[in-house]
Design an enzyme around this catalytic site. Sequence first.
Site, PDB file in Angstrom:
ATOM      1  N   ILE A 121      -1.715  -7.365  -6.125  1.00  0.00           N
ATOM      2  CA  ILE A 121      -1.979  -7.223  -7.509  1.00  0.00           C
ATOM      3  C   ILE A 121       0.181  -7.665  -7.162  1.00  0.00           C
ATOM      4  O   ILE A 121       0.616  -7.002  -6.658  1.00  0.00           O
ATOM      5  CB  ILE A 121      -2.314  -6.572  -8.783  1.00  0.00           C
ATOM      6  CG1 ILE A 121      -3.325  -5.977  -8.247  1.00  0.00           C
ATOM      7  CG2 ILE A 121      -1.703  -6.492  -9.520  1.00  0.00           C
ATOM      8  CD1 ILE A 121      -3.591  -4.031  -8.634  1.00  0.00           C
ATOM      9  N   CYS A 122       0.387  -8.214  -7.955  1.00  0.00           N
ATOM     10  CA  CYS A 122       1.965  -8.359  -8.085  1.00  0.00           C
ATOM     11  C   CYS A 122       2.550  -8.190  -9.315  1.00  0.00           C
ATOM     12  O   CYS A 122       2.740  -8.708 -10.407  1.00  0.00           O
ATOM     13  CB  CYS A 122       2.071 -10.238  -7.646  1.00  0.00           C
ATOM     14  SG  CYS A 122       3.899 -10.743  -8.526  1.00  0.00           S
TER      15      CYS A 122
END
Lengths: 183, 543
Positions: A121-122
Amino acid sequence: MGGTFTSSNLDQTLRVSYQLLPTEGTSAWSSRFQAKRLGKELQKINNGLPPGIELVKADNLEDWLLDIRVLDNNPLYLNQTYRLKFKFSSTYPIEPPEVTFVKDTDHAIPMHPHIYSNGIICLDLLGQQGWSPVQNVESVCMSLQSMLTGNTKDERPPGDEEFVRANRLRPKDIDFYYHDNTV
Amino acid sequence: MASSSPAQNPAPSAPPPLQRTSTAGTHQCWICLQSDTETPDQPFVNPCPCTLEAHQSCLLTWISESERSWATKSKTPQCPGCKAPIIVEEPYDSVLELRAGLNRGLARVSPYVLLALVMSGSAVGSGWYGLLSAHIFAGPEAASRWLGLGSLIGRTGRDGPLWRWAPFWTFTIKTWMLSCVGPGLLVWRVIPGLGNLLLVPVSLLSAGMLVARDDMPRWPPSPAWAATLFPLVTLTYNNLYYEYFGSLEKKLNLAIRGRPAAEDPVEPGQAGGAAAENAGGREGIDHAQDHDHHDLSIWTHLWNLGHTVVDVFRDHHAGEEGDAVLVDGAVRAEGIEIEIEMDAGDAAGLIDMLGDAVEVLDEDEDDEEQEHRDQGDVEVEERDVAGPVVLPGAPTAEPTQPEQGNLPAQPQVAAAVEPAPAPAPAPNNLPAPAQVAPAAPRETNLFRGIVSGVVLSLLHPTICFGMGEVLRWTLPRSWTAPRSWARTPTGLLQQQWGRSLVGGCVYVVLRDAFKLYAKYRQVQVKTNRKIKSVPRRTVEASS
């Protein structure tokens, strides 16, 4: 300040200094610190979680699993449950936890322009810069839930395939460029 | 922790346990989430105006762990809730303060120290170079004697403290003078006029001092007198050169650039006169008139001096070209940047200089482009003037017979037939002896010119010595060997420094002469250049 050390004062100073020293003691101290903090968080989670967030497994101080659901009728995530895996280092909550989506027979990786197809996840909240100890497991789950809720794009981040193939870094060591705050 | 259930349970379940007006038991650290009843020995702090509060130790841990990653983004600790800065107080520590002060001072001083190191290093280097040059130029004994090394070595305790001892100061001053030799030679090459202009008053002053000390000039001159008079000699030489060969050189430069003067080359011997001026092209005359038909006012004299200066500049660079030619053993095509400088010397003033230089630059570029374009189809061939000096009237009578016999026929054959892919190199198509290579990039030429100029300057003492040795072995022994009956030398050439001095002069004169002659030959070559024809690849040509 100087010159007025009482014995308890000195004792306090020495203890704090010892805690700050980057030695073996630091790790032992900080893992105790992490255990206390996680225990408190677990206590709070057991007392109730916001809707759409469920604790699956929290039987140790390293890996926790939580499920999240999107509450509205977003067609991208309708009737889907996604599984999150939290990995806590011994320096938690000074350092952020490593949070990824888990892919197994029952759970998919949600489609989102900031979520790679390997579950990474960014999110600036989970990076070294965006994290602060005021965050916790529950607040991270809520952030991810709202991140999914607000999304309308059925796509992966640019360069997803290459990233998934080439990346060997741990998520917290990846220097994401938080270029887009609209989704 | 397990024992904390009954009293603490309400606090975590209710969302905000953090109230400003909290009583004991409701404080909660936002880092470790412990309340003050769980950690009675840990003091709480309120670092910011908002409701977040934490243990001092937790905050300090957080700040010290995160400081490094904050520092890269020049962030300072701040409350994650209200973004107010969190101020960390540190007790004053004299050791740390001392270290910080030392670091600051070092950072402030170190550039100057580095500068001083570099400067003293280069001073030592140039001093060493000066000593070496003196040894080469005048010979080891003479140089050591001049420096007073003997008395320096023979110093005893009776001579008093070092700083009140005259030979020490003599040695120091002379070493300092020697350390100026290297930089001086470089300045002399880059801006020779400046050196001459500065040295003439100095030499006059020095002559006055010598006379005042009752040191009258006599033959052979003493080193002091030679050094005193040498700037005047160089200035005189430059003036004479300009007077007698200036206009010839100008004309040659014009011719090399393909100006009208090229059509009527003159012998070097007839240089300088009005006839030569008339023979030049219109532009050449214009420039020459600017130079020669002037009013005899003081300003014109100054003007002329300036031209001399510029000309000296030109001479030295042209000398490089001459040397390069000497080394290569072949006449080069054109040294573009050198020509620009020459033409700058020709122009009548600064503005003219600039304008002309730009003009020349343009023309040279045109020339070059033209040549490159030509090379697409045909090769530009330049015949080396291998035979004796070509008479001006018959420039085409060149030793190019073997090719000329066949060449005229081939274009006709080629024109008559269709081109065909059959490769058939004729025997008379072998590579010509002197072909113009494509001109090297200008920067490379300039860089090479600078490097070889510096090296030539620094080698000048050695060249002088070499020419002195040549003089010693070629001239009659009675000139160069000291007389056994004479205490002092009776001729300049009997000492090594004198031979080096004269040898240096001979070198400069020879160099200038060679340069001028090479330029003359270059004009000859250029008037005889032509385009080389190659046979078309045709069926008939091969049969």
